[in-house]
Motif scaffolding. Structure first.
Motif, PDB file in Angstrom:
ATOM      1  N   LEU A 140      25.289  -3.032  14.677  1.00 17.05           N
ATOM      2  CA  LEU A 140      24.774  -4.221  15.357  1.00 17.05           C
ATOM      3  C   LEU A 140      24.177  -3.862  16.718  1.00 17.05           C
ATOM      4  N   LEU A 146      20.875 -23.856  16.922  1.00 13.12           N
ATOM      5  CA  LEU A 146      22.023 -23.132  17.469  1.00 13.12           C
ATOM      6  C   LEU A 146      21.923 -23.054  18.988  1.00 13.12           C
ATOM      7  N   THR A 147      20.708 -22.739  19.473  1.00 12.88           N
ATOM      8  CA  THR A 147      20.530 -22.630  20.920  1.00 12.88           C
ATOM      9  C   THR A 147      20.852 -23.959  21.589  1.00 12.88           C
ATOM     10  N   LEU A 161      20.970  -5.509  17.808  1.00 15.02           N
ATOM     11  CA  LEU A 161      20.859  -6.971  17.786  1.00 15.02           C
ATOM     12  C   LEU A 161      20.671  -7.483  19.219  1.00 15.02           C
ATOM     13  N   PRO A 162      19.558  -8.135  19.507  1.00 15.00           N
ATOM     14  CA  PRO A 162      19.323  -8.610  20.876  1.00 15.00           C
ATOM     15  C   PRO A 162      20.113  -9.880  21.146  1.00 15.00           C
ATOM     16  N   PRO A 163      20.203 -10.294  22.424  1.00 17.96           N
ATOM     17  CA  PRO A 163      20.849 -11.577  22.722  1.00 17.96           C
ATOM     18  C   PRO A 163      20.096 -12.722  22.035  1.00 17.96           C
ATOM     19  N   LEU A 164      20.822 -13.818  21.811  1.00 17.13           N
ATOM     20  CA  LEU A 164      20.296 -14.915  21.004  1.00 17.13           C
ATOM     21  C   LEU A 164      18.918 -15.379  21.476  1.00 17.13           C
ATOM     22  N   GLU A 165      18.743 -15.481  22.805  1.00 21.13           N
ATOM     23  CA  GLU A 165      17.466 -16.040  23.284  1.00 21.13           C
ATOM     24  C   GLU A 165      16.282 -15.105  22.985  1.00 21.13           C
ATOM     25  N   HIS A 196      26.482 -14.555  22.035  1.00 16.22           N
ATOM     26  CA  HIS A 196      26.051 -15.425  23.124  1.00 16.22           C
ATOM     27  C   HIS A 196      27.230 -16.262  23.637  1.00 16.22           C
ATOM     28  N   LEU A 250      16.253 -13.150  20.363  1.00 24.72           N
ATOM     29  CA  LEU A 250      16.255 -12.802  18.945  1.00 24.72           C
ATOM     30  C   LEU A 250      15.134 -13.507  18.181  1.00 24.72           C
ATOM     31  N   LEU A 252      21.767 -14.262  12.788  1.00 30.64           N
ATOM     32  CA  LEU A 252      21.796 -15.444  13.652  1.00 30.64           C
ATOM     33  C   LEU A 252      23.222 -15.757  14.071  1.00 30.64           C
ATOM     34  N   PRO A 273      14.250 -14.718  14.824  1.00 28.49           N
ATOM     35  CA  PRO A 273      15.102 -14.966  13.644  1.00 28.49           C
ATOM     36  C   PRO A 273      14.576 -14.315  12.367  1.00 28.49           C
ATOM     37  N   ARG A 301      29.512 -14.292  25.742  1.00 25.11           N
ATOM     38  CA  ARG A 301      28.971 -14.025  27.078  1.00 25.11           C
ATOM     39  C   ARG A 301      29.078 -15.258  27.961  1.00 25.11           C
ATOM     40  N   LEU A 342      24.503 -24.607  21.721  1.00 25.15           N
ATOM     41  CA  LEU A 342      25.224 -23.757  22.665  1.00 25.15           C
ATOM     42  C   LEU A 342      24.961 -24.174  24.107  1.00 25.15           C
ATOM     43  N   LEU A 376      25.766 -13.743  14.137  1.00 26.02           N
ATOM     44  CA  LEU A 376      26.283 -12.695  15.011  1.00 26.02           C
ATOM     45  C   LEU A 376      25.754 -12.861  16.436  1.00 26.02           C
ATOM     46  N   ALA A 377      24.476 -13.172  16.542  1.00 23.16           N
ATOM     47  CA  ALA A 377      23.886 -13.337  17.867  1.00 23.16           C
ATOM     48  C   ALA A 377      24.478 -14.562  18.556  1.00 23.16           C
ATOM     49  N   THR A 378      24.714 -15.623  17.766  1.00 19.61           N
ATOM     50  CA  THR A 378      25.331 -16.830  18.324  1.00 19.61           C
ATOM     51  C   THR A 378      26.724 -16.499  18.869  1.00 19.61           C
TER      52      THR A 378
END
Lengths: 102, 709
Positions: free
Chosen positions: B193, A31-32, B196-200, A65, B202, A58, B204, A68, A35, A60-62
């Motif tokens: 939520l 995913l990273t 929930l941290p930012p993707l980087e 991101h 996170l 995952l 998993p 943002r 993106l 949700l965080a995607t």
């Protein structure tokens, strides 16, 4: 799973098999990577056979991101496990998934 | 997953927890406010309830829940531990142990005997007394007359935050929702939520999700709480019953202060908190922050404490006893193989080879020693069980007796520990019942009124000594002699030292108690104790000072698997006699006693057995034969053999079923040469000797005369 760039600069990522605690660690880098530097990203979930809280986090965080970074992110093709879980967790509205295109 | 083995673990774990609970209860008798112990008791009950719930043992869950609620009140300081409550909790533990053993024996909990049900009902009744004065917080719905303003709606509100490791531990927050669906209906779910941290950032595999759930159900609090049993410790699970008071919501908001107003909004969206109550709740947000900080302050401390507990647990590994036995068995083989190598090396006359073989055998010995220590357990746990015995018995017989334990860290073989429990119980009960005098007698003797029973253990010369002593009246040697004469155990005019007299009480059918109680004194005690201990290749002796007390000393070998033996040869065969039973070795006095069954050993009659005859060895006897004098349980006899081959460390191997009827053999071992040596069963042989002696009792006087000539 594969990431391809379509002609109109929209990247395409297809996830398949389980998207759960067992695969989350492997899925996150995908995913990273997808993106990274993307303008528009389409994630195909229609082949996801297993979905749990880890997978949900995952996605949700995607989504957060992408928002943002101003990436136009679309989830397409909800599989049955995903629909069930989104409904259960009350997140169906927050994580819209479009019909899979042909 | 094999459910049986998991249930087995549950049973073992529960038994262990119940034991811990009992220990803590007994200790708490002396320090009723010890928070750590109270917590230990609570945790034990809590864990049993949780695991029982997992397997659907609902009756255990229901019963334990009541006990847990009472313990929770103790923990909160609403109820204090006193003698009655401790007694009650001990009974609760016993009842649970009963239920668990019911499970262990493969029975279903639904077909409990009627008496067990009655006990359970009685206990539950007694327990509920402690819940009455102020209804426990687990049943707040039953407190409608409390004046606090009701703010909640007509449904449950569950505020769920999960621990970071929830997913890694194999649980899924969303699965809880599915489960709740089976208990009632979920009205609304608000995902949280916020964490929930930012993707980087996170991870998993960590869990960040929280849930606020509006839930309608007829289930009671414990059933709903039960669903979250295994995430409660790590996460933060708050369950508000229907019509919960505003204060409950305030507390909840205070606890989620970090989430700010979002949490309040979620409560409102769930319909759990009325919108106008929102304002009120918000006003308390400031104070909420304070509470949150103080809470946060004490959490790390608690976490640190819990951590130290886990790390201590992590140093121990549960191992299947069979695996250990297999290891010991292999080490035994290794010793045999090593001995063989060593022998071959010596025969080869190669210096290097010999040196290498020596090093090898040294290492093998070390491996053997450490393998044997694996089976070693501290005797402390066994000793501590007697706290309960002493407590119960002293109440029963109305004597004030205290148990003192020392040397609890002395280690011995697990098999021995398991088998020593019964004889020890017997000795402790004996000491309490017959040893310690009634209070009046103690008073007139100028002794402290409280009697003392001591359990002590220590190592001594490759064995362990366990002492059971009391400061009671002691034994009267003359009384024992009189009794023994009356019973015909000794003949009139026989001379005895005091010590020999005292040890007569280990003879079968002996009891000096003038009064028989239901505990002991029926004269079947001490000989059984002695038999059990001899079966473990141990010895027991008794010391007593009249008026000052009695001490029973049990000596046991450290292990049952390996012994020191004396290797002897008859014809082509080798035999092993356990070295600790060998008294001396002498040369068979010339052929003039051929055909006799006795010889004269410094003026005493020594019956002997010719192993050549016993095993029907056809070979020609050598010119000189030897006699190994063995003694066991007070009987002495000689074994006539060809050669004495020296000391030999013997790995005992059991004989096959075919040979189990042969009375003279107790096992076999393999020599360095690969040859088999049979281990002689000395107690068995000696019994044969005494039987022979009895059948030939008529001819004995003749035999005696001829020996003397």
């Amino acid at each position: 799973m594969s990431a391809t760039s379509l002609a109109d600069d929209t990247r395409h990522l297809a996830l398949d098999g389980p998207l759960s605690i067992y695969t989350a660690a492997d899925t996150k880098p995908q995913l990273t990577a997808a993106l990274q530097g993307a303008i528009a990203l389409q994630i195909d979930l229609s082949q996801v056979e297993e979905f749990d809280c880890a997978g949900l986090q995952l996605l949700l965080a995607t989504q957060a991101h992408a928002q943002r970074m101003d990436i136009c992110l679309r989830f397409i093709g909800a599989s049955a496990p995903i629909v069930e879980l989104l409904h259960l967790s009350g997140l169906a509205g927050q994580l819209p998934i479009e019909e899979a295109c042909a | 997953m094999n459910l049986d083995s998991v249930i087995g673990t549950f049973i073992a774990e529960s038994q262990e927890l119940l034991q811990q609970m009992e220990d803590a209860l007994l200790q708490i008798e002396h320090a009723p406010d010890d928070a750590e112990r109270i917590n230990a008791i609570f945790r034990a009950a809590h864990t049993i309830k949780g695991s029982a719930g997992l397997f659907g043992f609902d009756s255990i869950v229901a019963f334990t829940h009541v006990a847990e609620s009472v313990l929770d009140r103790v923990r909160a300081g609403d109820v204090r531990f006193n003698g009655d409550l401790i007694a009650l909790m001990l009974n609760v533990g016993d009842h649970l142990a009963g239920l668990i053993s019911q499970l262990a024996s493969g029975h279903d909990l639904s077909d409990l005997p009627e008496t067990t049900r009655a006990t359970e009902a009685a206990l539950t009744g007694e327990l509920s007394h402690y819940l009455e004065p102020q209804p426990a917080n687990t049943t707040p719905a039953a407190a409608p007359d409390t004046p606090t303003p009701v703010a909640g709606a007509g449904h449950w509100h569950l505020s769920l935050r999960f621990g970071v490791d929830t997913l890694r531990n194999g649980m899924d927050p969303l699965a809880f929702l599915r489960y709740l669906g089976t208990l009632g209906s979920i009205l609304h779910v608000e995902p949280v939520l916020d964490h929930l941290p930012p993707l980087e950032a996170l991870d998993p595999e960590s869990c960040y999700l929280g849930l606020e759930v509006a839930f309608e159900s007829q289930a009671d609090q414990s059933a709903i709480e039960g669903a979250f049993e295994f995430v409660r410790e790590e996460g933060s699970i708050r369950i508000l019953p229907p019509q919960a008071p505003l204060s409950a919501f305030r507390e909840l908001i205070a606890e989620r202060a970090a989430e700010g107003t979002a949490q309040v909004e979620r409560l409102v969206r769930c319909g759990s908190l009325a919108a106008d109550a929102f304002e009120q709740a918000a006003q308390h947000n400031d104070s909420a922050h304070e509470t949150a900080t103080t809470r946060a302050a004490d959490t790390p401390e608690r976490a640190a404490k819990d951590n130290s507990r886990t790390s201590k647990d992590a140093n121990l590994i549960r191992v299947d006893a069979d695996k250990l036995d297999q290891l010991i068995n292999l080490v035994g083989e290794l010793i045999i193989a090593g001995a063989n190598t060593r022998m071959l090396a010596q025969r080869s006359n190669l210096a290097d080879m010999c040196e290498s073989a020596e090093t090898l055998s040294r290492l093998v010995e070390e491996v053997r020693d450490s393998a044997l220590t694996l089976r070693m357990v501290q005797i402390g746990a066994t000793f501590n069980r007697f706290q309960r015995v002493v407590r119960d018995v002293s109440r029963e017989i109305g004597k004030d007796i205290v148990l003192q334990i020392s040397g609890g860290d002395t280690e011995l073989d697990k098999t021995v520990v398991e088998k020593i429990g019964d004889p020890l119980t017997h000795l402790v009960r004996n000491a309490m019942d017959h040893g310690i005098e009634p209070a009046e007698v103690r008073h007139s003797a100028g002794k402290p009124l409280q009697g003392v029973v001591r359990l002590n253990a220590y190592h001594e010369a490759g064995g362990i000594v366990i002492e059971v002593s009391d400061d009671g009246g002691g034994l009267n040697p003359q009384k024992i002699l009189a009794k023994a004469t009356q019973r015909g155990l000794v003949s009139e005019g026989q001379q005895f030292g005091d010590k020999d007299l005292l040890n007569l009480i280990f003879e079968p059918g002996f009891s000096t108690a003038e009064q028989i109680s239901n505990l002991s004194g029926r004269g079947v005690g001490m000989d059984v104790v002695k038999r059990n201990i001899t079966a473990l290749r141990g010895t027991v002796e008794l010391d007593s000072v009249l008026g000052q007390g009695t001490c029973v000393r049990i000596r046991l070998p450290l292990t049952l698997a390996i012994i020191d033996g004396l290797l002897i040869g008859v014809g082509q065969s080798s035999y092993v006699v356990p070295l600790d039973m060998v008294e001396e070795c002498i040369e068979l006095p010339s052929a003039e006693i051929a055909g006799q069954q006795h010889l004269d050993l410094r003026g005493e009659v020594l019956p002997f057995i010719r192993l050549r005859q016993l095993f029907d060895d056809q070979s020609q006897p050598p010119r000189r034969e030897n006699v190994v004098v063995v003694r066991y349980a007070g009987i002495r006899a000689g074994l006539v053999v060809d050669q004495l081959l020296g000391e030999f460390q013997t790995v005992i191997k059991p004989l096959g079923k075919v040979f189990c009827q042969v009375p003279a053999l107790s096992g076999f071992t393999i020599l360095g040469s690969g040859a088999v040596a049979l281990i002689l069963d000395i107690p068995g042989l000696l019994t044969q000797v005494t039987q022979h002696a009895n059948t030939r009792i008529a001819g004995q006087s003749n035999a005696l005369r001829s020996t003397a000539q």
